[in-house]
Design a protein around this motif. Structure first.
Motif, short mmCIF file in Angstrom:
data_model
loop_
_atom_site.label_atom_id
_atom_site.label_comp_id
_atom_site.label_asym_id
_atom_site.label_seq_id
_atom_site.Cartn_x
_atom_site.Cartn_y
_atom_site.Cartn_z
N ALA A 107 61.64 16.26 -16.22
CA ALA A 107 61.89 17.25 -15.16
C ALA A 107 62.24 16.55 -13.86
O ALA A 107 63.20 16.91 -13.17
CB ALA A 107 60.67 18.14 -14.98
N VAL A 152 59.50 25.18 -3.23
CA VAL A 152 59.95 25.04 -4.61
C VAL A 152 59.71 26.34 -5.38
O VAL A 152 60.57 26.78 -6.15
CB VAL A 152 59.23 23.87 -5.30
CG1 VAL A 152 59.66 23.78 -6.76
CG2 VAL A 152 59.54 22.57 -4.59
N GLU A 153 58.57 26.95 -5.12
CA GLU A 153 58.26 28.21 -5.80
C GLU A 153 59.33 29.27 -5.54
O GLU A 153 59.74 29.99 -6.43
CB GLU A 153 56.90 28.76 -5.32
CG GLU A 153 55.70 27.87 -5.57
CD GLU A 153 55.28 27.84 -7.03
OE1 GLU A 153 55.48 28.86 -7.72
OE2 GLU A 153 54.78 26.80 -7.47
N THR A 213 63.86 18.61 -6.16
CA THR A 213 62.89 19.38 -6.93
C THR A 213 63.28 20.85 -6.96
O THR A 213 63.22 21.53 -7.98
CB THR A 213 61.49 19.24 -6.32
OG1 THR A 213 61.26 17.87 -6.01
CG2 THR A 213 60.43 19.71 -7.30
N ALA A 260 64.22 22.78 -10.24
CA ALA A 260 63.34 23.87 -10.66
C ALA A 260 64.14 25.06 -11.14
O ALA A 260 63.81 25.68 -12.15
CB ALA A 260 62.44 24.27 -9.52
N TRP A 312 62.63 25.62 -15.45
CA TRP A 312 61.31 25.12 -15.83
C TRP A 312 60.31 26.27 -16.00
O TRP A 312 60.37 27.28 -15.30
CB TRP A 312 60.76 24.18 -14.75
CG TRP A 312 61.58 22.94 -14.60
CD1 TRP A 312 62.49 22.44 -15.47
CD2 TRP A 312 61.55 22.05 -13.49
NE1 TRP A 312 63.04 21.28 -14.98
CE2 TRP A 312 62.47 21.02 -13.76
CE3 TRP A 312 60.82 22.00 -12.29
CZ2 TRP A 312 62.68 19.96 -12.88
CZ3 TRP A 312 61.04 20.95 -11.44
CH2 TRP A 312 61.97 19.94 -11.73
N ASP A 314 56.58 27.92 -15.52
CA ASP A 314 55.68 27.87 -14.38
C ASP A 314 54.78 26.64 -14.46
O ASP A 314 54.56 25.94 -13.47
CB ASP A 314 54.80 29.13 -14.34
CG ASP A 314 55.60 30.34 -13.87
OD1 ASP A 314 56.79 30.16 -13.53
OD2 ASP A 314 55.03 31.45 -13.84
N ARG A 366 56.70 23.40 -13.83
CA ARG A 366 57.05 23.27 -12.42
C ARG A 366 55.85 22.81 -11.61
O ARG A 366 55.94 21.92 -10.77
CB ARG A 366 57.56 24.60 -11.87
CG ARG A 366 58.12 24.47 -10.45
CD ARG A 366 58.45 25.83 -9.87
NE ARG A 366 57.30 26.69 -9.84
CZ ARG A 366 57.25 27.87 -10.46
NH1 ARG A 366 58.28 28.32 -11.13
NH2 ARG A 366 56.15 28.58 -10.41
N THR A 418 55.11 19.18 -12.25
CA THR A 418 56.13 18.28 -11.70
C THR A 418 55.99 18.18 -10.18
O THR A 418 56.04 17.09 -9.60
CB THR A 418 57.54 18.79 -12.06
OG1 THR A 418 57.63 18.91 -13.47
CG2 THR A 418 58.59 17.83 -11.55
#
Lengths: 186, 186, 186, 186
Positions: free
Chosen positions: A153, B96-97, B158, B162, B167, B169, B172, B175
């Motif tokens: 990843a 990132v979320e 990232t 993502a 990816w 959850d 992610r 990572t």
DNA sequence: TATGAATGAGCTTTCATTCAT
DNA sequence: CATGAATGAAAGCTCATTCAT
């Protein structure tokens, strides 16, 4: 599939030229570049492109397959000849370095709808990557608690980032080092 | 001429609906999604979309601006209220979320030709990010030798990864943690 | 038609401003210029234009009517006050001189489909022109064998030519003189 | 690349049909007629029109070029075979007679923005016209004091007038004669 | 009445794909 | 097999016209 007969020499030559041209064109203008442009760059007529690749996505897929083939070859060479302590890091770096092409294409594939043939090649690539990583771990060069999928990843991310954001050579080097640092045992 | 009175109520409502629809549609199908689709999703006629955003790239740009605004707001909230030791990491994670949307759009903008309005917003975002990072560093939560641009690069990577790679959850989360671990003092 | 009540003052003012703006805009960009542009130039909203002129062709027609009105006025003034020997030639020249506007519009009307209201105005104009010509003929300033329709045709032609071809002032003057020379007795 | 071999038979056929259809359509409905209409009239798909003429203005320009070619050919034929005393007048008349097409197109080009390829063709046309006129003057059939640009202006004007105003055959003949009369020595 | 946002048919243009040559 | 002309379904965008405010 079709056993038929082996491709004629000129046909094989054309196929290769088209692939090479497509790689260039798509890297330059994105997947929205026209097939006509690819044909022109390859020096063939548009019909020839479609004879070899019945649809545009087939052409994209073929490029990907080609790229993956090269990446696998590189990995296997490192497995055979490299120093376990460094081979993994070298490979990671190599992948990011060569990501300009890959990344572009990967990105563009995303637009063409998800998952163009994951297939066995991906597995081979994953496996080769895992082998290098395992060797590095056994040699004490990589933290024992990181899992392969996380690292892959990370690789994907760095690769994408490298090309999408147009990092300078210097920034890319420093960023990759930062990532790799995080993988080494403290 | 007329000192541009406030937008009419229905116009403002439509503008908002179009933006929301566009965010959805582009997140789902990429920037190559048609403006017509956006109009349909928003429940307006195609002309209305073009009245508010004279060209497709204007629509894309407006979405970006909106997203950036929200990100900046979030950062400023954390600067004001957060614990310096954790705020930076929380923000990184938050970015990132929420990258599903952001990432898609960012990506696609890359295709629309370089640099859609870098502008002051980007600077505000960068500045807020730097502030959080500095606070974390002073609190001893971040390695003193990492530079801001590297971290932003990492974030970009990232974030892109993502969303582009889809990816899970869980993956992610792991990572991101791996990345953040690499930023903490050993 | 509608006897209704006399137009409100502001309405009449708007109507005039729209007509003036339309004359300018269509003269500059042709009949394909947008009604929106006319509205902007007039300083009113688009709706106002359509309230006064329910369709674009009505606007075009109104411009024509206005122009014809001025031409008739000029002719009548010359009939009343001019020297029969020269009035006809002066009028012919005047018409060509002022043809930049007229010509453009006339031309453009051609595109809007033939015959936008020929009506009584044309008759009035024709009649006035004929009167001037007759007077000149009786004064011995015009060949007795040329017929009115031929001369009007010539006028139309010269007028069109003058604007469509973008003649210089000098060329236009010489050409008009050449034409008028042909009308004088040898 | 390939030294541009001669056009394929069907391509040449289509190109010709498109040009013919365009000439008709534009003569009927003006330059604002849709390219789609042209395609339909020619019996081809819209894409074919754009393959031959990448933009609408290219199609308009091609029509013009074709028309000019024919006019030049006619002039050269008259120069070679005609009687100097009458050839000039015949040509002038011929130009006006065939002006329905020419005039329309000329007019419309004016709207497409100024000067679509003035080029050498115009010079050839002007030169041929001048040659005929000189010959007529030397033969004593044209007044020695009229200048070529004036006559061309007259021609333009008459041509425009003839088609824009929809003169009857009879009126056109008489008007042209009136104009030509003005050019003869008294 | 004036405003200006909304409508939607229609326009030019592009491009993946097919098929006659 | 290769060629490249033809196809036709979108796509982005414009603009005359309508109608809620």
């Amino acid at each position: 599939m079709t056993p038929s007969r082996p491709m004629r020499a000129d046909a094989r030559r054309n196929r290769a030229r088209i692939l090479a041209a497509a790689e260039e064109v798509f890297a330059e203008h994105g997947a929205s570049a026209s097939t006509e442009e690819v044909a022109a760059r390859a020096g063939v007529a548009i019909g020839t492109v479609f004879r070899h690749f019945p649809a545009k996505r087939d052409l994209l897929a073929a490029i990907m397959k080609d790229l993956r083939r090269r990446l696998i070859d590189k990995a296997e060479a490192l497995i055979a000849n490299g120093d376990p302590k460094t081979a993994f890091f070298d490979y990671f770096t190599y992948l990011v370095e060569s990501s300009a092409k890959i990344g572009t294409v990967v990105n563009l594939l995303a637009e063409e709808g998800p998952s163009i043939e994951p297939g066995e090649q991906i597995m081979a690539l994953t496996h080769a990557f895992g082998t290098l990583m395992d060797a590095a771990r056994e040699a004490g060069a990589v933290r024992p608690d990181v899992r392969p999928d996380e690292v892959i990843a990370l690789l994907t991310a760095t690769t994408h980032g490298a090309m999408a954001a147009g990092w300078s050579d210097d920034l890319r080097r420093r960023t990759v080092n930062l990532v790799l640092d995080g993988l080494r045992p403290h």
